[in-house]
Each structure stands twice: as structure tokens, then as C-alpha cells.
Design an enzyme around this catalytic site. Structure first.
Site, mmCIF file in Angstrom:
data_model
loop_
_atom_site.group_PDB
_atom_site.id
_atom_site.type_symbol
_atom_site.label_atom_id
_atom_site.label_comp_id
_atom_site.label_asym_id
_atom_site.label_seq_id
_atom_site.Cartn_x
_atom_site.Cartn_y
_atom_site.Cartn_z
ATOM 1 N N ASP A 247 -42.694 9.084 -88.067
ATOM 2 C CA ASP A 247 -42.642 10.269 -88.911
ATOM 3 C C ASP A 247 -43.990 10.953 -89.083
ATOM 4 O O ASP A 247 -44.044 12.125 -89.444
ATOM 5 C CB ASP A 247 -42.091 9.899 -90.295
ATOM 6 N N HIS B 241 -44.269 0.080 -91.172
ATOM 7 C CA HIS B 241 -42.950 0.004 -90.567
ATOM 8 C C HIS B 241 -42.324 -1.346 -90.850
ATOM 9 O O HIS B 241 -43.031 -2.355 -90.904
ATOM 10 C CB HIS B 241 -43.016 0.237 -89.051
HETATM 11 C C1 LIG Z 1 -41.354 1.808 -93.893
HETATM 12 C C2 LIG Z 1 -41.560 0.875 -95.074
HETATM 13 C C3 LIG Z 1 -40.410 1.096 -96.087
HETATM 14 C C4 LIG Z 1 -41.526 -0.558 -94.551
HETATM 15 O O1 LIG Z 1 -41.499 -1.379 -95.601
HETATM 16 P P1 LIG Z 1 -41.553 -2.971 -95.532
HETATM 17 O O2 LIG Z 1 -41.322 -3.514 -94.190
HETATM 18 O O3 LIG Z 1 -40.640 -3.421 -96.597
HETATM 19 O O4 LIG Z 1 -43.036 -3.245 -95.822
HETATM 20 P P2 LIG Z 1 -43.559 -3.546 -97.256
HETATM 21 O O5 LIG Z 1 -43.155 -2.440 -98.161
HETATM 22 O O6 LIG Z 1 -43.145 -4.947 -97.585
HETATM 23 O O7 LIG Z 1 -45.119 -3.481 -97.000
HETATM 24 C C5 LIG Z 1 -45.978 -4.565 -96.894
HETATM 25 C C6 LIG Z 1 -47.272 -4.208 -97.623
HETATM 26 O O8 LIG Z 1 -47.843 -3.001 -97.096
HETATM 27 C C7 LIG Z 1 -47.848 -2.006 -98.094
HETATM 28 N N1 LIG Z 1 -47.401 -0.762 -97.486
HETATM 29 C C8 LIG Z 1 -46.445 -0.620 -96.543
HETATM 30 N N2 LIG Z 1 -46.325 0.655 -96.210
HETATM 31 C C9 LIG Z 1 -47.208 1.318 -96.960
HETATM 32 C C10 LIG Z 1 -47.543 2.665 -97.055
HETATM 33 N N3 LIG Z 1 -46.927 3.586 -96.308
HETATM 34 N N4 LIG Z 1 -48.520 3.021 -97.912
HETATM 35 C C11 LIG Z 1 -49.155 2.117 -98.657
HETATM 36 N N5 LIG Z 1 -48.874 0.823 -98.617
HETATM 37 C C12 LIG Z 1 -47.922 0.417 -97.766
HETATM 38 C C13 LIG Z 1 -46.849 -2.460 -99.155
HETATM 39 O O9 LIG Z 1 -47.147 -1.917 -100.413
HETATM 40 C C14 LIG Z 1 -47.040 -3.949 -99.103
HETATM 41 O O10 LIG Z 1 -48.246 -4.267 -99.747
HETATM 42 P P3 LIG Z 1 -48.352 -5.564 -100.678
HETATM 43 O O11 LIG Z 1 -48.121 -6.709 -99.740
HETATM 44 O O12 LIG Z 1 -49.719 -5.443 -101.213
HETATM 45 O O13 LIG Z 1 -47.256 -5.403 -101.690
HETATM 46 C C15 LIG Z 1 -42.903 1.113 -95.763
HETATM 47 O O14 LIG Z 1 -43.941 0.893 -94.838
HETATM 48 C C16 LIG Z 1 -42.990 2.508 -96.336
HETATM 49 O O15 LIG Z 1 -42.527 2.748 -97.455
HETATM 50 N N6 LIG Z 1 -43.634 3.472 -95.597
HETATM 51 C C17 LIG Z 1 -43.734 4.822 -96.052
HETATM 52 C C18 LIG Z 1 -42.434 5.566 -95.792
HETATM 53 C C19 LIG Z 1 -42.243 5.876 -94.323
HETATM 54 O O16 LIG Z 1 -43.131 6.343 -93.655
HETATM 55 N N7 LIG Z 1 -41.009 5.621 -93.872
HETATM 56 C C20 LIG Z 1 -40.622 5.897 -92.508
HETATM 57 C C21 LIG Z 1 -40.457 4.646 -91.722
HETATM 58 S S1 LIG Z 1 -40.203 4.997 -90.001
#
Ligand SMILES: CC(C)(COP(=O)(O)OP(=O)(O)OC[C@H]1O[C@@H](n2cnc3c(N)ncnc32)[C@H](O)[C@@H]1OP(=O)(O)O)[C@@H](O)C(=O)NCCC(=O)NCCS
Length: 376
Positions: A313, A262
Site C-alpha cells: 500500500d 505486514h
Molecule cells: C499490517 C499489520 C496489521 C500487520 O500486523 P501484525 O502482523 O499483527 O503485526 P503486529 O501488529 O503484531 O506488529 C508487530 C510490532 O510492530 C509494530 N508495528 C507493525 N506495523 C506497524 C506500523 N505500521 N507502524 C508502527 N508500528 C507497527 C506493532 O505495533 C508491534 O509492535 P510491538 O511488538 O511493540 O507491539 C500492521 O503492520 C499494520 O497495522 N500496518 C499498518 C496498516 C497497513 O499498512 N496495512 C496494509 C497491510 S498490506
């Protein structure tokens, strides 16, 4: 410099405006609407109460609750023209695309279409909150070649939604699960779709335009589209015994596992606590714990292998599945709830408006000479 850009990427940790609607403490996993903890709302309130709370600022008294319930019930029907618009779409179209187009069209048929005064905007906000459920049910029925089911005024919002969708009056536990799901998804501060709605509203675009922008934004798999992607993941994995290998392979391939992580919460998403419980209860009531058991296992594996928590979700997927909702309708169902928050944010933005217009950090070349066309 590179650090500054990385920190600000995606506007993470940037306060982009003021709001008195929803607060999140991502470190402690606390979510509150108008200061009231989400756990109390999920345990004790109804979607109708939450709509009043978000739109009007306080919990309704008995007479106020009766009045807003009556208003929402009265506003459920949509003009026949909306049904005609929806009949034009081929069944293969994604329901979020039909929903977005139907809501945009609804703006043209609204009785307050050409009135953007505060009272008219408040009426449109409530009307759209009532109508979103009707439009989603229509999208589903028409694409399956079934006739629409008119709303039943005797049913509460959540129960009526399931009724319009399936043609059957839901069992009390299914109606309550839907109601709680609507409460939990109703608002979430400056998430991507809400922010999109506020940006559109800040230009003084009309309410339906702002909600259309929100719907377009919600569709993406990194936002509202994640619940649909979670169900597909569960189906692909198939059973709890395959979860561990699946997660290992996905992480090795640097894939994002949908329903985890998140942008704000560093602990458990407080909404997931209720959805996990409802998934188990509905699985047991349906005599089919398969999806719950697989979800629980996947959650444990992702936590162990990557340290990520389930978000809203993740368990929404199995809850909606148990409620008989088709997978590609999960994101529209999110909108049935989030419309309460979107419209509240649009009204709040308009109540104290300033055009939202941030700046960008320019990273391109400077002082580049113009080369005439025949010398390039
Ligand atoms: C929600 C989301 C976009 C948040 O993104 P964010 O705050 O930008 O977090 P980041 O993408 O910077 O994640 C930080 C780290 O965790 C990892 N990570 C975060 N969510 C992940 C996931 N669902 N699966 C695998 N790795 C994940 C990222 O790859 C990153 O790793 P790194 O530091 O090795 O590059 C992201 O967690 C995601 O894409 N989740 C899946 C989609 C989802 O469930 N969305 C609904 C949100 S309510």
C-alpha cells in the site's frame, strides 16, 4: 495459556485451508500466482493474462488470451439499474460503501442471478471481474456530478479503466503502470477480504454475496484502506525534511504508520519493489517527484527508527496519485484488481467445499447461576 492465545490471535500462522492459487514465502519475500513469480508477471504479463491464470490455472495461449480479452470486454457494461442505484447515494458517502452496495445490487440484476451451477458461477466470476472497473468508474463520476463514460472496446482492461474514470485515453506509460498495479494486487492468499469471501462462499451463499463480504472487509484501514491512509499521511507530513520528526512523534504516540509492516512478510514486500519504481517513473514523467521523494524519505526513516518495511500500500498511494486517481478512490481501485483473486478463490472454495466453521477458545465464566429478573 496466555501465550497460546497471543500466538493464535488474529489466526496468525494458522493454516486455515488449502489453495493452489497463490503462495507467499514471508521470510524470503517471494510471492507467486499458480507458482509463477510475481516479478515475472509484473515485468511481462497483463492483467487479462493474470485473470486467466488465476481463474483457469495456467497462462493462456495466444488464442485463449484473445478469447478472455474479448469476454472481459463484452462483460464490461453494467445494467442501467446499477447506475440508478448509485445515483441514490449522496456524494459524501465513502466510495467503498457505494461500491459494496452496487456490487450487492448487481447480484440481483445478473443474467445468472438464480443459477448457482458451476458454469453459471464461472460466468459470474468473469463478469464481475470485468464489471468491477466499470462500477468503480461510475461511483467516481456520479458522485462528482459527471455523466458515465461507456467502456471503449478498443482499450485493454487497465487503460479502459483510466479512460472511464477520466474521459481521456491514458498515455502508454500510465496505462502500463495501471496494468502492473492491477497485476500486483490481484491475489494474496488468505488475506482478510479473500478469507471473508471464502467463508461466505462456503455457506453456499451466491458469488455476489461472497464478493460483497470481501468488499466490506477490504475497506478497513488495516487492510485495503491503508493506501488511502498513506496518501493522507504524505499530505500531512508535507515534505521530506519533516519526515523524521513526524515518524518520531507518531511512534512515541504508539501510532501505526500506514503502509508499513505486514502480517506475513518479514522482508520487503515484493510488490513494493515494482510500485516504488513506478512511483519514481510517473513522478518524473509528470514533472513532479515531490510525492516520490517524500515517500522514499519516509520509508528510510521508518526502516531506521522501527525496522519496518514498506508494504504494497505504501507506494501504491503515490502511484495512484500520479495517475490522477482521487485519494478516497484508492481502495476501490484495489478492488478493481483483487476481484480477480476473490472470484478465483470463491470458485476454488466451491469446487471442493466444506463449510468454514472454526472454534473459539472460550474465556468467559462457567457454571454461572441464572438469577431471575426481579432478583438482579
Ligand atoms: C499490517 C499489520 C496489521 C500487520 O500486523 P501484525 O502482523 O499483527 O503485526 P503486529 O501488529 O503484531 O506488529 C508487530 C510490532 O510492530 C509494530 N508495528 C507493525 N506495523 C506497524 C506500523 N505500521 N507502524 C508502527 N508500528 C507497527 C506493532 O505495533 C508491534 O509492535 P510491538 O511488538 O511493540 O507491539 C500492521 O503492520 C499494520 O497495522 N500496518 C499498518 C496498516 C497497513 O499498512 N496495512 C496494509 C497491510 S498490506
Amino acid at each position: 495459556m496466555a501465550d497460546t492465545v497471543k500466538q493464535g490471535a488474529g489466526l496468525r500462522n494458522v493454516v486455515a485451508g488449502e489453495s493452489s492459487l497463490c503462495s507467499i514465502d514471508g521470510e524470503r519475500g517471494v510471492l507467486a500466482y499458480r507458482g509463477i513469480d510475481i516479478h515475472a508477471l509484473a515485468e511481462q504479463s497483463s492483467f487479462e493474462e493474470v485473470v486467466f491464470l488465476l481463474h483457469r490455472g495456467t497462462l493462456p495461449r495466444r488464442a485463449e488470451l484473445a478469447a478472455i480479452t474479448q469476454q472481459l470486454t463484452r462483460e464490461r457494461p453494467v445494467p442501467a439499474a446499477t447506475v440508478s442505484v448509485l445515483r441514490l447515494f449522496p456524494p459524501s458517502i465513502h466510495p467503498m460503501t457505494s461500491l459494496r452496495s452496487a456490487v450487492s445490487a448487481l447480484g440481483g440484476f445478473d443474467p445468472d442471478a438464480n443459477d448457482d451451477t458451476p458454469p453459471a458461477n464461472a460466468r459470474k466470476a468473469l463478469r464481475l471481474t470485468a464489471q468491477m472497473a466499470t462500477v468503480v468508474a461510475l461511483v467516481e463520476r456520479l458522485r462528482k456530478g459527471r455523466e458515465p463514460i461507456p467502456p471503449d472496446p478498443a482499450l485493454a482492461h487497465a487503460a479502459n479503466f483510466l479512460y472511464m474514470l477520466t474521459g481521456e485515453r491514458p498515455r502508454p506509460e500510465a496505462a502500463r503502470a495501471m496494468d502492473v498495479a492491477l497485476i500486483l494486487h490481484a491475489d494474496h492468499e488468505f488475506n482478510a477480504s479473500t478469507f471473508a469471501a471464502r467463508v461466505a462462499a462456503s455457506t453456499l451463499a451466491d458469488v455476489h454475496g461472497a464478493i460483497t463480504a470481501a468488499l466490506a472487509t477490504l475497506k478497513g484501514p488495516l487492510h485495503g484502506g491503508a493506501n488511502e491512509a498513506v496518501m493522507k499521511t504524505l499530505e500531512e507530513i508535507g515534505g521530506p525534511e519533516r519526515a523524521e520528526a513526524w515518524v518520531r512523534d507518531a511512534l512515541l504516540a504508539k501510532k501505526k504508520i500506514m503502509g508499513f509492516g505486514h502480517a506475513v512478510y518479514r522482508t520487503e514486500d515484493p510488490r513494493a519493489t515494482h510500485l516504488r519504481r513506478m512511483s519514481r517513473q510517473l513522478g518524473e514523467a509528470n514533472g513532479d517527484r515531490r510525492w516520490y521523494d517524500l515517500s522514499e524519505r519516509l520509508e528510510a526513516v521508518v526502516r531506521a527508527q522501527k525496522g519496518l518495511n514498506a508494504n504494497v500500500d505504501f507506494y501504491s498511494a503515490s502511484v495512484y496519485h500520479y495517475l490522477g486517481i482521487p485519494t478516497d478512490l484508492f481502495t476501490p481501485v484495489f478492488a478493481v484488481s483483487r476481484i480477480a483473486g476473490w472470484t478465483a478463490h470463491v470458485l476454488e472454495q466451491l469446487g471442493n467445499n466444506r463449510l468454514i466453521r472454526p472454534e473459539s477458545e472460550y474465556t468467559g465464566p462457567r457454571d454461572v447461576e441464572y438469577v431471575p429478573l426481579d432478583r438482579r
